[in-house]
Design an enzyme around this catalytic site. Structure first.
Site, PDB file in Angstrom:
ATOM      1  N   GLU A  57       0.809  -1.209   0.000  1.00 42.22           N
ATOM      2  CA  GLU A  57       0.000   0.000   0.000  1.00 42.22           C
ATOM      3  C   GLU A  57       0.848   1.267   0.000  1.00 42.22           C
ATOM      4  OE1 GLU A  57      -2.570  -3.320   1.142  1.00 42.22           O
ATOM      5  OE2 GLU A  57      -0.606  -2.656   1.867  1.00 42.22           O
ATOM      6  N   GLN A  79      -7.886  -1.944  -1.231  1.00 45.08           N
ATOM      7  CA  GLN A  79      -8.850  -3.043  -1.317  1.00 45.08           C
ATOM      8  C   GLN A  79      -9.871  -2.986  -0.186  1.00 45.08           C
ATOM      9  OE1 GLN A  79      -7.647  -7.434  -1.253  1.00 45.08           O
ATOM     10  NE2 GLN A  79      -7.562  -6.891  -3.444  1.00 45.08           N
ATOM     11  N   HIS A 126     -11.723  -5.972   8.451  1.00 44.48           N
ATOM     12  CA  HIS A 126     -12.445  -5.692   7.211  1.00 44.48           C
ATOM     13  C   HIS A 126     -13.678  -4.832   7.462  1.00 44.48           C
ATOM     14  CE1 HIS A 126     -10.123  -9.339   6.266  1.00 44.48           C
ATOM     15  NE2 HIS A 126     -10.139  -8.920   5.017  1.00 44.48           N
TER      16      HIS A 126
END
Length: 336
Positions: A57, A79, A126
Site C-alpha cells: 500500500e 482493497q 475488514h
C-alpha cells in the site's frame, strides 16, 4: 444502478474524457476489483491505465504521487480501508504536504478510494471506518457518499480536483440501502430508490456541500455513509420530526448548512459508525457548539461505534442501531 455500478461509471466517464486518468491497486485491472468497481476498465483502456499492483500500500501511494507530480491523475483503490495504514506515511507526510512544501510549485491530484465500514460480518480487519484520521490532516479532502447518485457525482469531482481526495465507500450499501439490524430494518435495492437513478453521462456534485435528506423542526440529525439510511429509518420509526442532513463531504464541511439547521431546531444528534473517542463526531460537536451555542436547547448527542476493535461475534452491538438512535433523539427532546 448500484453504487458499484455508479463508481464504475464515474471511473469510465473520467477515463474516457481525460487520458491522464488511470486506476491502480490490488486486483483492480484484469480481475476488476474485489467488489467489481473497476470491472471492464482493463479491457477498455488497457493494462497501462488499469494497473494491477503488488501488495504494498505504501508503494502504491508513493507511485501515485510520482505520477501525479508528472501530470497524471491516478485513482488508487485500497482493497479495504483497513489496509490503508501502511500507506499513511506516504499519504500524510508526502501527498498531503506536497503543495505546501513546494510553495505551490508541485501538486499531485491523487484520489484514494477505500471501501469502509461494517455490517458485513467482516471482523476487525475488514470493517473499520478510519475517515476521522484523514480529516485531521491539512491538505487532504475527505468524502463519503451514501447513494449511487452521489457516489458518481462526488467521485468525478474528486478525480478532477487538483488536491488529493480520500474517497471512502461504505461497502454495506454497495448493492442497496441498509436500514440497520432491527426487525423493522434490513436491506433494500437501489433500483427502488430515487438516488439509485444515475445518469449515464458526466455530472459533478461539488465537494463541501451537504444534502438535506429530510426536512424537520424538532432536532437536527447529522450523518454520512451507511448511517444516513439507518438514521432515516430510525426517524420514521420514532415519529419525531427530525431534519436529516447527509454531510457527504467531511472536509471541506458544509458548516453553513449544519449551522442553519441546528439554529432552526435547537437540538442536534450526530451519528457515525467509527469509534467514539476522537471520532469525526467530536469535531462536529465542536463546530455545532461554536456556531450554534445560543440556539441550543439541549446537549448535543452522539451515537457511534464503541471504543473497541470492531467485534465479529458482537457486530450488531457495535453497529449504531435504530434503537440507539431513537433513544438519543428522545433524550435530546426531553429538555424543554
Amino acid at each position: 444502478m448500484s453504487m458499484v455500478q455508479a463508481i464504475n461509471s464515474a471511473l469510465d466517464c473520467t477515463m474516457a474524457a481525460d487520458p491522464t486518468v488511470l486506476v491502480m491497486g490490488q486486483d483492480v485491472g484484469f480481475f476488476g476489483g474485489v467488489f467489481r468497481c473497476t470491472e471492464g476498465l482493463y479491457d477498455k483502456y488497457g493494462p497501462h491505465r488499469a494497473l494491477d499492483t503488488p501488495i504494498t500500500e505504501g508503494g502504491i501511494v508513493a507511485a501515485a504521487i510520482g505520477m501525479g507530480v508528472n501530470g497524471l491523475r491516478p485513482v488508487v483503490e485500497m482493497q479495504f480501508a483497513d489496509y490503508i495504514y501502511p500507506a499513511i506515511d506516504q499519504i500524510i507526510s508526502e501527498l498531503a504536504r506536497l503543495r505546501h512544501r513546494s510553495g505551490g510549485e508541485y501538486f499531485a491530484p491523487v484520489t484514494i478510494r477505500a471501501p469502509c465500514g461494517g455490517g458485513i460480518r467482516g471482523g476487525q480487519t475488514h470493517s473499520q471506518s478510519p475517515e476521522g484520521i484523514f480529516t485531521h490532516v491539512c491538505g487532504l479532502k475527505t468524502v463519503m457518499p451514501s447513494s449511487p447518485y452521489d457516489a458518481k457525482g462526488l467521485l468525478i469531482s474528486a478525480i478532477e480536483d487538483d488536491d488529493p481526495v480520500m474517497f471512502f465507500e461504505p461497502k454495506r450499501i454497495y448493492n442497496g440501502p441498509f436500514h440497520g439490524h432491527d426487525n423493522n430494518g434490513g436491506s433494500g435495492s437501489w433500483s427502488e430508490h430515487p438516488l439509485g437513478q444515475v445518469p449515464a453521462g458526466h455530472y459533478r456534485i461539488p465537494l463541501g456541500k451537504a444534502a438535506t435528506i429530510r426536512a424537520g423542526s424538532q432536532v437536527t440529525v447529522l450523518a454520512y455513509g451507511t448511517m444516513v439510511h439507518v438514521a432515516a429509518a430510525a426517524i420514521r420509526a420514532s415519529g419525531i420530526d427530525a431534519e436529516l442532513l447527509d454531510l457527504r463531504s467531511l472536509l471541506p464541511l458544509d458548516i453553513e448548512a449544519v449551522a442553519e439547521s441546528v439554529q432552526k431546531t435547537g437540538r442536534c444528534v450526530i451519528i457515525h459508525e467509527a469509534t467514539r473517542t476522537s471520532g469525526y463526531g467530536a469535531e462536529l460537536v465542536a463546530e455545532v457548539q461554536e456556531n450554534c451555542f445560543w440556539q441550543l436547547r439541549a446537549p448535543i448527542e452522539r451515537v457511534t461505534g464503541w471504543d473497541t476493535p470492531y467485534p465479529h461475534a458482537f457486530e450488531w452491538e457495535y453497529f449504531p442501531s435504530q434503537r440507539r438512535i431513537i433513544e438519543a433523539l428522545q433524550r435530546t427532546l426531553a429538555y424543554h
